[in-house]
Scaffold this motif. Structure first.
Motif, PDB file in Angstrom:
ATOM      1  N   LEU A 603       0.821  -1.211   0.000  1.00 50.09           N
ATOM      2  CA  LEU A 603       0.000   0.000   0.000  1.00 50.09           C
ATOM      3  C   LEU A 603       0.860   1.268   0.000  1.00 50.09           C
ATOM      4  N   GLY A 604       1.960   1.234   0.749  1.00 52.71           N
ATOM      5  CA  GLY A 604       2.753   2.449   0.907  1.00 52.71           C
ATOM      6  C   GLY A 604       3.670   2.749  -0.256  1.00 52.71           C
ATOM      7  N   GLU A 605       4.141   1.716  -0.979  1.00 59.08           N
ATOM      8  CA  GLU A 605       5.137   1.948  -2.029  1.00 59.08           C
ATOM      9  C   GLU A 605       4.604   2.800  -3.176  1.00 59.08           C
ATOM     10  N   PRO A 606       3.361   2.581  -3.703  1.00 55.68           N
ATOM     11  CA  PRO A 606       2.863   3.472  -4.771  1.00 55.68           C
ATOM     12  C   PRO A 606       2.765   4.923  -4.321  1.00 55.68           C
ATOM     13  N   LEU A 607       2.369   5.133  -3.062  1.00 58.67           N
ATOM     14  CA  LEU A 607       2.293   6.502  -2.557  1.00 58.67           C
ATOM     15  C   LEU A 607       3.684   7.133  -2.480  1.00 58.67           C
ATOM     16  N   ALA A 608       4.696   6.324  -2.099  1.00 57.64           N
ATOM     17  CA  ALA A 608       6.056   6.852  -2.002  1.00 57.64           C
ATOM     18  C   ALA A 608       6.609   7.227  -3.366  1.00 57.64           C
ATOM     19  N   SER A 610       4.894   8.433  -5.839  1.00 56.95           N
ATOM     20  CA  SER A 610       4.158   9.557  -6.426  1.00 56.95           C
ATOM     21  C   SER A 610       4.933  10.851  -6.226  1.00 56.95           C
ATOM     22  N   GLN A 611       4.496  11.920  -6.871  1.00 51.84           N
ATOM     23  CA  GLN A 611       5.156  13.217  -6.765  1.00 51.84           C
ATOM     24  C   GLN A 611       4.391  14.109  -5.786  1.00 51.84           C
ATOM     25  N   PRO A 612       5.105  14.810  -4.887  1.00 54.04           N
ATOM     26  CA  PRO A 612       6.556  14.759  -4.689  1.00 54.04           C
ATOM     27  C   PRO A 612       6.981  13.449  -4.030  1.00 54.04           C
ATOM     28  N   ALA A 613       8.260  13.061  -4.243  1.00 53.76           N
ATOM     29  CA  ALA A 613       8.761  11.791  -3.713  1.00 53.76           C
ATOM     30  C   ALA A 613       8.719  11.786  -2.193  1.00 53.76           C
ATOM     31  N   ARG A 614       8.382  10.639  -1.666  1.00 50.96           N
ATOM     32  CA  ARG A 614       8.325  10.482  -0.212  1.00 50.96           C
ATOM     33  C   ARG A 614       9.243   9.336   0.214  1.00 50.96           C
ATOM     34  N   GLU A 615       9.722   9.437   1.443  1.00 50.06           N
ATOM     35  CA  GLU A 615      10.577   8.386   2.004  1.00 50.06           C
ATOM     36  C   GLU A 615       9.702   7.351   2.694  1.00 50.06           C
ATOM     37  N   LEU A 616       9.951   6.079   2.391  1.00 48.50           N
ATOM     38  CA  LEU A 616       9.198   4.991   2.999  1.00 48.50           C
ATOM     39  C   LEU A 616       9.985   4.460   4.191  1.00 48.50           C
ATOM     40  N   ILE A 617       9.428   4.579   5.392  1.00 47.82           N
ATOM     41  CA  ILE A 617      10.116   4.191   6.625  1.00 47.82           C
ATOM     42  C   ILE A 617       9.369   3.021   7.251  1.00 47.82           C
ATOM     43  N   LEU A 618      10.079   1.922   7.444  1.00 49.13           N
ATOM     44  CA  LEU A 618       9.515   0.748   8.094  1.00 49.13           C
ATOM     45  C   LEU A 618       9.995   0.729   9.542  1.00 49.13           C
ATOM     46  N   VAL A 619       9.068   0.744  10.488  1.00 43.22           N
ATOM     47  CA  VAL A 619       9.387   0.811  11.910  1.00 43.22           C
ATOM     48  C   VAL A 619       8.935  -0.476  12.580  1.00 43.22           C
ATOM     49  N   ARG A 620       9.831  -1.038  13.381  1.00 45.14           N
ATOM     50  CA  ARG A 620       9.498  -2.246  14.131  1.00 45.14           C
ATOM     51  C   ARG A 620       9.938  -2.054  15.572  1.00 45.14           C
ATOM     52  N   LEU A 621       9.076  -2.331  16.513  1.00 37.90           N
ATOM     53  CA  LEU A 621       9.374  -2.141  17.929  1.00 37.90           C
ATOM     54  C   LEU A 621      10.169  -3.327  18.462  1.00 37.90           C
ATOM     55  N   VAL A 622      11.324  -3.020  19.088  1.00 42.10           N
ATOM     56  CA  VAL A 622      12.141  -4.040  19.751  1.00 42.10           C
ATOM     57  C   VAL A 622      12.347  -3.598  21.188  1.00 42.10           C
ATOM     58  N   ARG A 623      11.957  -4.433  22.122  1.00 41.78           N
ATOM     59  CA  ARG A 623      12.097  -4.077  23.531  1.00 41.78           C
ATOM     60  C   ARG A 623      13.546  -4.263  23.973  1.00 41.78           C
ATOM     61  N   SER A 624      14.100  -3.261  24.666  1.00 38.66           N
ATOM     62  CA  SER A 624      15.485  -3.320  25.124  1.00 38.66           C
ATOM     63  C   SER A 624      15.631  -4.359  26.219  1.00 38.66           C
ATOM     64  N   SER A 625      16.790  -5.042  26.201  1.00 40.64           N
ATOM     65  CA  SER A 625      17.082  -6.006  27.261  1.00 40.64           C
ATOM     66  C   SER A 625      17.704  -5.284  28.442  1.00 40.64           C
ATOM     67  N   SER A 652      14.242   1.413   8.741  1.00 36.27           N
ATOM     68  CA  SER A 652      14.931   1.106   7.493  1.00 36.27           C
ATOM     69  C   SER A 652      14.380   2.036   6.436  1.00 36.27           C
ATOM     70  N   ARG A 653      15.246   2.870   5.871  1.00 38.76           N
ATOM     71  CA  ARG A 653      14.800   3.932   4.983  1.00 38.76           C
ATOM     72  C   ARG A 653      15.033   3.526   3.536  1.00 38.76           C
ATOM     73  N   THR A 654      14.009   3.665   2.710  1.00 41.73           N
ATOM     74  CA  THR A 654      14.125   3.379   1.287  1.00 41.73           C
ATOM     75  C   THR A 654      13.555   4.552   0.525  1.00 41.73           C
ATOM     76  N   SER A 655      14.407   5.375  -0.057  1.00 41.30           N
ATOM     77  CA  SER A 655      13.944   6.542  -0.807  1.00 41.30           C
ATOM     78  C   SER A 655      13.553   6.116  -2.208  1.00 41.30           C
ATOM     79  N   THR A 656      12.424   6.557  -2.660  1.00 44.91           N
ATOM     80  CA  THR A 656      11.973   6.249  -4.015  1.00 44.91           C
ATOM     81  C   THR A 656      11.588   7.528  -4.705  1.00 44.91           C
ATOM     82  N   SER A 657      11.615   7.520  -5.994  1.00 41.89           N
ATOM     83  CA  SER A 657      11.252   8.719  -6.747  1.00 41.89           C
ATOM     84  C   SER A 657      10.370   8.343  -7.911  1.00 41.89           C
TER      85      SER A 657
END
Length: 657
Positions: A603-608, A610-625, A652-657
């Motif tokens: 869902l997010g990649e087509p929006l990223a 589009s113009q203007p270009a957007r950065e697609l950021i994938l966030v995953r929660l990891v609990r600290s030990s 994890s950043r993936t810039s698309t244009s």
């Protein structure tokens, strides 16, 4: 096994493959030579006996020698006293003989029988007349001032200590920089500065300045700080030993390393037999011979690494093999030193077996118990991006405790610190972080203190007879023949061409700082005399300083070094990656579980795009030990704009244009 190397330039270095049969034949020959030399040394040394100890301060009723001091190095004894009183004596066959100059300036012949045990009274003849001298006081430890320490307040002592440290650091920087400009390792300039601040130069030219900078009550404080510096320095050396050095040509590296240790050790034990009778203190032959063998077989891994970097040889076959061999050498040398100190410290003929067993159990305990605990440091580093202060404190305490336990066992304290470094997690970022926090203070402040403590023990003036200088030249020759030619033979047997083998031997002949550490341990344990210590210090300096000129002579066109343009290209490739232009707008994808990741990205990649270009950021929660726990104040001070997150949880950043 141990086939040809595939790196560029190896075809010009290795003339033939290193087959399994050649490897086995080489080990058989080296082992036979070492065993034969050890057996012959023990047979020859079994008949030799060290001279009884007569060093100390004496008083007598004689007008010629009323109060005098005897400085002993084996059979060579120097008498000194008030004014012009003094003389050069020889102790042979339990008789102390020679000519002395009396306090009035006239000469007299001294002949005194010396019993086997340490005498409290010397009775004999002086110029044909009955003579008797009584032992009054033991000599101060090597490097310590003979003057009684003055009474100072705590603040005064602190001020004088700071002055001494400042003088040492300044001299080390100046001499180190000067030697660096003529192609020598800077650390050897720092070593030379420490020796020049001692009785060799400053004490001879301006003794009042030397006594003011290093009074009797300050030297023990400098020595204590120097020992702390040595412990952490050996920890850093152990931590920075890279196992990847051994993955290429492991068989060849192990063979040439073991041979370059076995050859000089064999020659060192052989030369120990005549040296024992002439220069040994009142110690048994076996620990003395072992120590002589170890002192001849040292290669200074840190100094060698610096030379290879400066000569651009680190990525070349000769330099890579030297680096791998020196790494194995380092571990072997400290193990042999631990064995030698165990034999020297044993209270009975079989007591060393107990010490060796305890040392082995201690090492196994560090590997089996402590290493898994230290592995959690890597987890903490990955989670917060640095080593938390709690873990840094744990590392420091571990180094100090390992050094303490080693000394309690009966081996050198620095062995425990070195093993502590070896069992540290192999993580590039973690190693860099710990080194960054330790290295500058250890190498710029604490290590120069060790050099000056060594310099205070080194007295070139004690080599005051032609025979002592001849023995010094002999030891230098044995050291070069054993290490240089032993390593050269091993490399040649391993398939390396003659010129490259000679260059490899010159590199392995570098002893430097590591040799000085070994020599100080031997002197502190009473295994070597003061004159022999000075000779071996001269040997360490000569063999290290000769590496640079020898390489220039063997490789005048620098064919064994990488071209400057190649180093430049490698630096550019290994340098930091330029930052990419990040779009001003972003789309954050934060799945609650892994099953919905693909659908949300779809869902997010087509929006990223589009113009203007957007950065697609994938966030995953990891609990600290808990291993990465640090106080909120620490987190805010290190990361003022965001809370610390683990490398796994960073977007994890993936810039698309």
């Amino acid at each position: 096994m141990g086939g040809q190397v595939t790196a560029p330039g190896d075809a010009a270095t290795y003339a033939r493959p290193f087959t399994r049969g050649r490897l086995l034949a080489g080990y058989v020959g080296v082992l036979a030579f070492l065993v034969g030399a050890v057996v012959l040394s023990l047979i020859l040394g079994h008949r030799e006996h060290a001279q009884p100890a007569v060093g100390g301060k004496y008083s007598s009723t004689s007008a010629c020698l009323s109060k005098f001091t005897l400085q002993q190095s084996g059979t060579f004894v120097d008498a000194s006293g008030p004014g012009s009183t003094g003389g050069k004596l020889r102790l042979e066959h339990h008789r102390l003989k020679g000519h002395v100059t009396c306090s009035g300036g006239e000469g007299a012949a001294l002949d005194v029988p010396v019993p086997t045990s340490e005498p409290k009274t010397l009775s004999g003849t002086l110029n044909g007349q009955a003579f008797q001298a009584t032992f009054t006081e033991a000599l101060p430890p090597p490097g310590a001032s003979a003057k009684k320490p003055p009474k100072r307040s705590g603040e005064e002592t602190f001020g004088r200590l700071m002055l001494a440290i400042a003088a040492v650091i300044l001299a080390a920087r100046l001499v180190g920089t000067a030697l660096g400009k003529i192609g020598q390792p800077r650390v050897m300039g720092e070593v030379l500065a420490g020796i020049l601040l001692g009785p060799t130069l400053l004490g001879a030219v301006w003794p009042a300045a030397k006594d003011y900078l290093f009074p009797a009550d300050i030297v023990p404080l400098l020595s204590g700080a120097a020992q702390i510096g040595l412990a952490f320095y050996l920890f850093l050396v152990g931590m920075e030993l890279d196992p990847r050095l051994l993955r290429v040509n492991a068989a060849r590296a192990a063979f040439v390393s073991n041979t370059s240790v076995a050859f000089p050790m064999a020659l060192g034990m052989l030369v120990a037999a005549p040296i024992y009778r002439l220069l040994a203190p009142h110690k048994d032959y076996l620990p003395f011979a072992l120590f002589m063998g170890v002192s001849m077989s040292i290669t200074a891994f840190p100094v060698l690494a610096r030379i290879l970097v400066e000569k651009r040889m680190l990525k070349r076959p000769v330099g890579a093999l030297a680096m791998a061999s020196a790494a194995i050498d380092d571990v072997t040398a400290w193990t042999l030193l631990a064995f030698a100190t165990a034999v020297a410290s044993a209270s009975s003929s079989l007591g060393w077996l107990k010490v060796v067993g305890l040392a082995a159990a201690f090492t196994i305990g560090l590997v089996v118990v402590v290493r898994p605990l230290l592995a959690r440091i890597a987890v903490a580093y990955d989670e917060v991006g640095y080593v938390p202060q709690l873990w840094i404190g744990t590392i420091f305490v571990g180094v100090l405790l390992a050094a303490y336990v080693s000394r309690q066992i009966g081996i050198a304290a620095i062995f425990g610190a070195f093993v502590m470094g070896l069992i540290m997690p192999r993580h590039a970022g973690l190693t860099s972080d710990v080194s960054r926090r330790l290295e500058d203070f250890v190498t710029m402040v604490l290590l120069p203190l060790f050099f000056v403590v060594t310099g205070l023990k080194t007295q070139i003036g004690s080599l005051n007879r032609p025979i002592l200088w001849l023995l010094c030249v002999l030891l230098i020759g044995v050291a070069v023949a054993g290490k240089w030619f032993g390593a050269m033979f091993a490399a040649r047997w391993g398939g390396m061409r003659l010129r490259d083998s000679a260059a490899f031997g010159a590199l392995m002949n570098t002893r430097g700082l590591t040799e000085l550490i070994v020599l100080n341990i031997g002197l502190d344990l009473g295994l070597i005399s003061h004159a022999l210590f000075t000779m071996l210090v001269v040997m360490a300096l000569v063999t290290t300083f000769m590496a640079g000129p020898a390489l220039r002579l063997l490789d005048p066109k620098e064919e064994l070094s990488a071209p400057p343009e190649e180093e430049f290209r490698r630096a550019r490739l290994e340098g930091p990656v330029p930052e990419t232009i990040v779009p001003q707008r972003s789309i954050i994808v934060a799945p609650q579980d892994d099953t919905s990741v693909d659908a949300l990205i779809a869902l997010g990649e087509p929006l990223a795009r589009s113009q203007p270009a957007r950065e697609l950021i994938l966030v995953r929660l990891v609990r600290s030990s808990r291993s990465a726990a640090c106080t909120p104040a620490q987190s805010r001070s290190r990361h003022p704009t965001r809370a610390p997150i683990s490398s796994a949880s960073r977007p994890s950043r993936t810039s698309t244009s």
